[in-house]
Design a protein around this motif. Structure first.
Motif, PDB file in Angstrom:
ATOM      1  N   SER A   1       1.343  -6.170   4.715  1.00 34.08           N
ATOM      2  CA  SER A   1       1.029  -7.226   5.688  1.00 34.08           C
ATOM      3  C   SER A   1       0.596  -6.657   7.035  1.00 34.08           C
ATOM      4  O   SER A   1       0.967  -7.167   8.097  1.00 34.08           O
ATOM      5  N   GLY A   2      -0.161  -5.567   6.984  1.00 37.20           N
ATOM      6  CA  GLY A   2      -0.714  -4.987   8.204  1.00 37.20           C
ATOM      7  C   GLY A   2       0.180  -4.014   8.930  1.00 37.20           C
ATOM      8  O   GLY A   2      -0.245  -3.394   9.909  1.00 37.20           O
ATOM      9  N   GLU A   3       1.430  -3.840   8.478  1.00 43.77           N
ATOM     10  CA  GLU A   3       2.349  -2.898   9.119  1.00 43.77           C
ATOM     11  C   GLU A   3       2.589  -1.700   8.218  1.00 43.77           C
ATOM     12  O   GLU A   3       2.614  -1.830   6.987  1.00 43.77           O
ATOM     13  N   ALA A   4       2.787  -0.522   8.832  1.00 39.08           N
ATOM     14  CA  ALA A   4       2.940   0.698   8.045  1.00 39.08           C
ATOM     15  C   ALA A   4       4.069   1.558   8.573  1.00 39.08           C
ATOM     16  O   ALA A   4       4.422   1.532   9.761  1.00 39.08           O
ATOM     17  N   LEU A   5       4.618   2.348   7.666  1.00 34.04           N
ATOM     18  CA  LEU A   5       5.568   3.404   7.978  1.00 34.04           C
ATOM     19  C   LEU A   5       4.978   4.722   7.505  1.00 34.04           C
ATOM     20  O   LEU A   5       4.268   4.765   6.501  1.00 34.04           O
TER      21      LEU A   5
ATOM     22  N   TYR B   1       4.304  10.424   3.376  1.00 30.64           N
ATOM     23  CA  TYR B   1       4.153   9.170   2.632  1.00 30.64           C
ATOM     24  C   TYR B   1       3.828   8.023   3.578  1.00 30.64           C
ATOM     25  O   TYR B   1       4.506   7.837   4.602  1.00 30.64           O
ATOM     26  N   LEU B   2       2.793   7.266   3.222  1.00 31.28           N
ATOM     27  CA  LEU B   2       2.424   6.069   3.958  1.00 31.28           C
ATOM     28  C   LEU B   2       2.762   4.852   3.113  1.00 31.28           C
ATOM     29  O   LEU B   2       2.376   4.774   1.945  1.00 31.28           O
TER      30      LEU B   2
ATOM     31  N   ILE C   1       0.852  -1.188   0.000  1.00 33.43           N
ATOM     32  CA  ILE C   1       0.000   0.000   0.000  1.00 33.43           C
ATOM     33  C   ILE C   1       0.887   1.237   0.000  1.00 33.43           C
ATOM     34  O   ILE C   1       1.847   1.332   0.765  1.00 33.43           O
ATOM     35  N   PHE C   2       0.563   2.193  -0.873  1.00 32.48           N
ATOM     36  CA  PHE C   2       1.320   3.443  -0.929  1.00 32.48           C
ATOM     37  C   PHE C   2       0.351   4.607  -1.072  1.00 32.48           C
ATOM     38  O   PHE C   2      -0.535   4.579  -1.913  1.00 32.48           O
ATOM     39  N   ARG C   3       0.525   5.609  -0.223  1.00 25.44           N
ATOM     40  CA  ARG C   3      -0.287   6.817  -0.305  1.00 25.44           C
ATOM     41  C   ARG C   3       0.613   8.038  -0.159  1.00 25.44           C
ATOM     42  O   ARG C   3       1.505   8.073   0.697  1.00 25.44           O
ATOM     43  N   GLN C   4       0.356   9.051  -0.976  1.00 30.02           N
ATOM     44  CA  GLN C   4       1.041  10.336  -0.876  1.00 30.02           C
ATOM     45  C   GLN C   4       0.035  11.353  -0.345  1.00 30.02           C
ATOM     46  O   GLN C   4      -1.003  11.589  -0.947  1.00 30.02           O
TER      47      GLN C   4
END
Length: 354
Positions: free
Chosen positions: A21-25, A16-17, A2-5
């Motif tokens: 697998s359920g984990e995000a930065l 940026y997100l 998943i990528f979001r700006q």
């Protein structure tokens, strides 16, 4: 993956997100945008693993500390910065895992001494902070910046990536969202083409730019990873209106939100009387109580009803919000951008006399 700006219109910052697998930065979060980011994480079913900052920003305050309070997320920042608050100190070559993916840390000093670029595992994208902007780069005249270092960093650590690697900067002031290594090698007027280090240092040493307006607030705050010195608890979000907490501790309401909910509020215009009927006009139903008279006339206001303070630009009304809160008013907000923003957005105004 998943990528979001995401975008903050006040500072023109991109956040940026990245999720897997359920984990995000989150890269380069903004303090005022934390509610937005939390809502998105929840909707996407992601657990925030860590916040990463590309450098110590001078134009906005990071949301890292605030997000850690809510999510328990790590705060990752360059070790060389020696900030107070990171839970993970980053150095060149380190790997940051999330789900089955990872980012590699590349040290890219020059804009500041602690600039980092984060490169996705397959080198399909990189997050360059202010080291390399779209057709530009960050300034080099404060926070231990160096044009010589920046030239080497960009050429050796960023433009050495594959041609098709997409580059995502921390800012763009024209609304451009992404570039590529091939584009910047060819078209970047400061660092691309046949530009050499002499050309670059000569250009950068003669920019003569004013310091960012928020630098005196943002840099010390970001050296604490966004932890406020006093002020309200960010976890205690008011439920009487959709509000945004500014780092100063003032809650703000956007013009459209005020238009939708304003009938329930006391709108207090704190400008002087001539301004109330000038070309900007005033909000329908607003009560004129100049800032200089606010404390002496405070009993004219109903302490049980929410108050929204208004002025020309939002500066005087921010002070009024602080004064009202200290006087015991529990529901107070400032109109974001004041009458200037209200007028720009084409919302209804009145021009009748006081």
């Amino acid at each position: 993956m998943i990528f979001r700006q995401l975008f903050d219109p006040v500072s023109s910052t991109y956040t940026y997100l990245l999720g897997d697998s359920g984990e995000a930065l989150l890269i380069d979060s903004v303090y005022e945008q934390v509610p937005r980011d939390l809502a998105l994480l929840e909707e996407l079913g992601l657990r925030l693993f860590a916040t990463l900052d590309t450098h110590v920003h001078a134009d906005h305050v990071t949301g890292a500390w605030r997000l850690r309070q809510r999510c328990g997320s790590d705060i990752a920042l360059a070790a060389v910065v020696e900030a107070d608050g990171p839970t993970r100190l980053l150095r060149h070559g380190e790997r940051i895992d999330f789900g089955t993916r990872h980012l590699t840390v590349r040290a890219t000093p020059g804009h500041t001494n602690g600039c980092l670029t984060y490169v996705l595992d397959d080198q399909s994208m990189a997050f360059t902070g202010d080291s390399l902007l779209i057709r530009g780069c960050g300034r080099t005249d404060f926070q231990q910046g160096s044009p010589e270092q920046l030239f080497a960093s960009v050429r050796e650590q960023i433009l050495s990536l594959p041609d098709n690697c997409l580059l995502y900067p921390a800012h763009d002031y024209r609304g451009i969202t992404v570039t590529s290594v091939a584009e910047e090698r060819r078209f970047n007027p400061r660092l691309g083409g046949d530009v050499d280090i002499g050309d670059f240092t000569g250009y950068m040493n003669n920019l003569n730019l004013p310091h960012p307006k928020l630098m005196a607030v943002a840099v010390p705050a970001n050296l604490r990873c966004g932890k406020p010195e006093g002020g309200p608890d960010p976890a205690e979000t008011p439920d009487w209106a959709p509000l945004t907490l500014r780092f100063s501790g003032v809650w703000e309401i956007e013009p459209m939100a005020l238009l939708e909910h304003g009938a329930a509020f006391q709108i207090v215009d704190v400008r002087e009387a001539p301004e109330f009927i000038d070309r900007l006009g005033h909000l329908p139903g607003a009560r004129l109580v100049p800032l200089s008279q606010l404390m002496s006339r405070i009993d004219e206001l109903d302490r049980e009803r929410p108050v929204v303070a208004v002025c020309r630009s939002g500066v005087r009304s921010a002070q009024a919000s602080v004064l009202l809160s200290k006087a015991g008013f529990g529901k107070v907000a400032n109109l974001a951008g004041g009458m200037l923003r209200w007028k720009i957005e084409g919302l209804p105004v009145a021009s009748d006399s006081v």
